[in-house]
Design a protein around this motif. Structure first.
Motif, short mmCIF file in Angstrom:
data_model
loop_
_atom_site.label_atom_id
_atom_site.label_comp_id
_atom_site.label_asym_id
_atom_site.label_seq_id
_atom_site.Cartn_x
_atom_site.Cartn_y
_atom_site.Cartn_z
N VAL A 3 -2.01 42.18 -10.39
CA VAL A 3 -2.81 40.95 -10.15
C VAL A 3 -2.26 39.91 -9.15
O VAL A 3 -1.13 40.17 -8.83
CB VAL A 3 -3.16 40.16 -11.36
CG1 VAL A 3 -3.58 40.96 -12.48
CG2 VAL A 3 -1.64 39.87 -12.24
N ASP A 4 -2.90 39.02 -8.73
CA ASP A 4 -2.49 38.21 -7.65
C ASP A 4 -1.76 36.82 -8.24
O ASP A 4 -0.74 36.32 -7.80
CB ASP A 4 -3.66 37.45 -7.11
CG ASP A 4 -4.74 38.17 -6.56
OD1 ASP A 4 -4.31 38.99 -5.74
OD2 ASP A 4 -6.05 38.38 -6.83
N MET A 5 -2.02 36.68 -9.60
CA MET A 5 -1.20 35.59 -10.33
C MET A 5 -0.95 35.83 -11.73
O MET A 5 -2.21 36.24 -12.45
CB MET A 5 -1.98 34.34 -10.02
CG MET A 5 -1.17 33.05 -10.82
SD MET A 5 -2.04 31.44 -10.60
CE MET A 5 -1.88 31.43 -8.65
N VAL A 6 0.13 35.58 -12.49
CA VAL A 6 0.36 35.65 -13.79
C VAL A 6 0.30 34.44 -14.56
O VAL A 6 1.23 33.34 -14.02
CB VAL A 6 1.37 36.43 -14.34
CG1 VAL A 6 1.58 36.36 -15.70
CG2 VAL A 6 1.40 37.94 -13.75
N LEU A 7 -0.67 33.84 -15.35
CA LEU A 7 -0.52 32.57 -15.89
C LEU A 7 0.28 32.62 -17.21
O LEU A 7 0.11 33.64 -18.13
CB LEU A 7 -2.01 32.12 -16.29
CG LEU A 7 -3.16 32.27 -15.34
CD1 LEU A 7 -4.41 31.61 -15.66
CD2 LEU A 7 -2.43 31.51 -14.03
N CYS A 8 1.34 31.89 -17.46
CA CYS A 8 2.11 32.18 -18.65
C CYS A 8 2.68 30.75 -19.15
O CYS A 8 2.62 29.64 -18.42
CB CYS A 8 3.36 32.94 -18.18
SG CYS A 8 4.11 32.49 -16.56
N GLU A 9 3.02 30.98 -20.53
CA GLU A 9 3.56 29.60 -21.12
C GLU A 9 4.78 29.05 -20.41
O GLU A 9 5.18 27.86 -20.34
CB GLU A 9 3.73 29.84 -22.48
CG GLU A 9 2.76 30.21 -23.43
CD GLU A 9 3.33 30.21 -24.94
OE1 GLU A 9 3.23 29.41 -25.70
OE2 GLU A 9 3.37 31.64 -25.25
N ASP A 10 5.68 29.85 -20.23
CA ASP A 10 6.94 29.56 -19.80
C ASP A 10 7.46 30.48 -18.51
O ASP A 10 7.57 31.68 -18.94
CB ASP A 10 8.05 29.36 -20.74
CG ASP A 10 9.56 28.84 -20.20
OD1 ASP A 10 9.80 29.02 -18.93
OD2 ASP A 10 10.11 28.25 -20.91
N THR A 11 7.36 30.38 -17.34
CA THR A 11 7.53 31.10 -16.25
C THR A 11 8.89 31.93 -16.18
O THR A 11 9.04 32.97 -15.94
CB THR A 11 7.61 30.38 -14.84
OG1 THR A 11 8.50 29.35 -14.86
CG2 THR A 11 6.25 29.87 -14.63
N ARG A 12 10.00 31.15 -16.79
CA ARG A 12 11.18 31.70 -17.16
C ARG A 12 11.34 32.82 -18.09
O ARG A 12 11.92 33.89 -17.93
CB ARG A 12 12.24 30.49 -17.35
CG ARG A 12 12.53 29.58 -16.51
CD ARG A 12 13.13 28.45 -17.01
NE ARG A 12 12.38 27.49 -17.79
CZ ARG A 12 12.59 26.52 -18.54
NH1 ARG A 12 13.71 25.78 -18.22
NH2 ARG A 12 11.60 25.71 -19.12
N THR A 13 10.59 32.47 -19.13
CA THR A 13 10.57 33.44 -20.14
C THR A 13 9.87 34.83 -19.62
O THR A 13 10.28 36.07 -19.81
CB THR A 13 9.75 33.13 -21.36
OG1 THR A 13 10.52 31.92 -21.98
CG2 THR A 13 9.66 34.10 -22.45
N THR A 14 8.59 34.67 -18.97
CA THR A 14 7.95 35.74 -18.46
C THR A 14 8.72 36.52 -17.00
O THR A 14 8.60 37.80 -17.14
CB THR A 14 6.48 35.18 -18.04
OG1 THR A 14 5.77 34.56 -18.95
CG2 THR A 14 5.70 36.46 -17.55
N LYS A 15 9.43 35.82 -16.45
CA LYS A 15 10.44 36.39 -15.49
C LYS A 15 11.26 37.50 -16.04
O LYS A 15 11.44 38.43 -15.58
CB LYS A 15 10.90 35.37 -14.54
CG LYS A 15 11.66 35.88 -13.59
CD LYS A 15 12.52 34.82 -12.51
CE LYS A 15 13.18 35.31 -11.43
NZ LYS A 15 13.85 34.38 -10.64
N GLU A 16 12.02 36.95 -17.36
CA GLU A 16 12.95 37.79 -17.89
C GLU A 16 12.07 38.97 -18.56
O GLU A 16 12.67 39.91 -18.52
CB GLU A 16 13.46 36.81 -19.03
CG GLU A 16 14.48 35.71 -18.33
CD GLU A 16 15.22 35.07 -19.44
OE1 GLU A 16 14.82 35.43 -20.70
OE2 GLU A 16 15.77 34.03 -19.35
N LEU A 17 10.96 38.81 -18.96
CA LEU A 17 10.16 39.84 -19.57
C LEU A 17 9.84 40.88 -18.45
O LEU A 17 10.08 42.16 -18.95
CB LEU A 17 8.87 39.10 -20.19
CG LEU A 17 8.16 40.11 -20.93
CD1 LEU A 17 8.58 40.47 -22.50
CD2 LEU A 17 6.68 39.53 -21.33
N LEU A 18 9.67 40.65 -17.46
CA LEU A 18 8.96 41.56 -16.27
C LEU A 18 10.03 42.25 -15.50
O LEU A 18 10.00 43.11 -14.67
CB LEU A 18 8.05 40.97 -15.49
CG LEU A 18 6.67 40.13 -16.03
CD1 LEU A 18 5.83 39.69 -14.95
CD2 LEU A 18 5.92 41.25 -16.80
#
Length: 436
Positions: free
Chosen positions: A181-196
């Motif tokens: 995808v072009d963009m990932v919308l997330c509650e907390d960018t820090r949490t999602t960055k650690e997830l990915l």
């Protein structure tokens, strides 16, 4: 946790590269190109005669460049002196790892590169196909955006489920979509960055949470209209389930744009499956109210509900919550599920007072909690037996003697005692015969 990174008031529209992409393939003696509705190129080196839609093997291409294409495209196919062209639209659901299949069907489908194809393999230049069957043949396909058409309405919003604790539960499809995808919308960018990060996915992350989702929804609708591929994730589990996203999904639907789900783990059904409390009829009620008066009112409302109720609750409130359930609904079983799919997973079951006693005795309740409350037991609808059967018979005899209709008396007797109507009628008729 909220990402407070500043967001531009009027972000620039998302632009997509409009560069042609080259696909190199090899021919094969088994190329038939007889399929009327599709054609395909494959990375495989070999081909059987049953592959009627395949027109090239050993395909080499830049997948990232293909993922950047949007809207209407033209394919130019060349093998030696022979050439043909076809037109189609980039499939909004095309994602990393998917095969290169062009289909005539107009609707977005998984495992498809292009949709709305104007010709299948059987309509391609037959001299071109014969040339591809020769030894050493090579096929070159140029996929070029059509400047006369845009990607209006070709965007897609994915709702992507993420692990609720165990990273091995991240599905291959979810990872592929998040990579594409072009963009990932997330509650907390820090949490999602650690997830990915462990999966090598460097996505364009943007904060989308309870405090900004209504303000940012129009921007996301504009991006989708321009052909953007967006993914919405929560910190854990499925989006929208006690998490942000509902205003966006509703707006996407109202705009006639495409939204689809990539299902994944969620705490509600995971807890229900292992709790040992009836899961066939349940209601998910989200987080319990924080204020004690509102929380007690909620439990009062559930006194007679026959269905199972599922809640989320915070560890620092759980003892007070269990105390209130023990007082208001003392006979109802509960299941308290903690750290689902993670180290330390545990389910405490029994009446609320019993579970509370275990916690007060030292049972840990740290981590994320799912509280399941069993429904009220069914009421016994069987009519009570008459206290004095003789009194009922005497009353019935007096009504028969008074000349009341046999059928009406039989129906009333059956309803009052729970016996079959025919038995009630027979008893009244026997009394009537005896009086005569």
């Amino acid at each position: 946790m909220i990402d407070n990174a500043p967001t531009p008031a009027n972000p620039a529209p998302m632009k997509h590269p409009a560069k042609p992409v080259l696909i190199h393939c090899k021919g094969h003696p088994n190329i038939r190109a007889s399929h009327a509705k599709t054609f395909e190129v494959t990375r495989d080196l070999d081909l059987t005669a049953s592959g009627t839609c395949i027109i090239g093997v050993d395909a080499q291409y830049d997948e990232a460049a293909l993922l950047a294409l949007r809207g209407a495209v033209q394919m130019t196919l060349r093998c030696g002196p022979y050439e043909d062209t076809a037109t189609a639209r980039i499939n909004p659901k095309y994602q990393a790892g998917a095969p290169l299949i062009w289909r005539r069907m107009p609707t977005p489908e998984p495992r498809t590169f292009c949709i709305g194809l104007d010709k299948g393999a059987s309509q391609l230049n037959r001299d071109l196909i014969k040339a591809l069957q020769q030894e050493g043949a090579e096929l070159e396909i140029t996929v070029a955006p059509l400047e006369t058409q845009d990607s209006e309405g070709d965007g897609i919003l994915y709702l992507v489920g993420t692990p609720i604790g165990n990273m091995d539960d991240f599905s291959p499809r979810a990872l592929s979509v998040l990579q594409s995808v072009d963009m990932v919308l997330c509650e907390d960018t820090r949490t999602t960055k650690e997830l990915l990060s462990p999966f090598g996915i460097e996505a364009h992350l943007t904060a989308f949470h309870d405090h900004n989702e209504r303000a940012r929804t129009p921007e996301m609708i504009d991006r989708l209209r321009q052909g953007a591929r967006l993914a919405l994730v929560s910190d854990a589990g499925m989006p929208l389930i006690s998490d942000p996203g509902f205003p966006l999904v509703r707006a996407v639907r109202e705009a006639g744009l495409t939204v689809t789900a990539v299902p994944g783990p969620d705490a509600v059904t995971t807890a229900l499956s292992i709790a040992g409390i009836p899961p066939d009829d349940f209601r998910f009620m989200g987080f319990l109210p924080r204020k004690p008066t509102l929380r007690r009112s909620r439990f009062e409302e559930l006194r007679a509900t026959p269905y199972t109720c599922v809640f989320y609750e915070a560890p620092h409130r759980i003892e007070k919550t269990l105390s209130e359930i023990a007082e208001i609904l003392p006979d109802r079983d509960i299941a308290l599920c903690r750290n689902l799919t993670k180290f330390g997973e545990k389910v405490l079951t029994g009446p609320a007072a019993e579970v509370l006693a275990r916690i007060e005795a030292g049972e840990a309740v740290n981590g994320e909690l799912v509280l399941i409350l069993a429904g009220a037991p069914p009421k016994d609808d069987t009519p009570d037996a008459p206290a004095d059967a003789g009194a009922l018979d005497r009353m019935l005899e007096s009504l028969v003697a008074a000349g009341l209709p046999t059928k009406a008396l039989g129906d009333a007797l059956a309803k009052a005692t729970g016996i079959p109507r025919r038995d009630g009628f027979a008893k009244v008729q026997a009394m009537k015969d005896a009086l005569e």
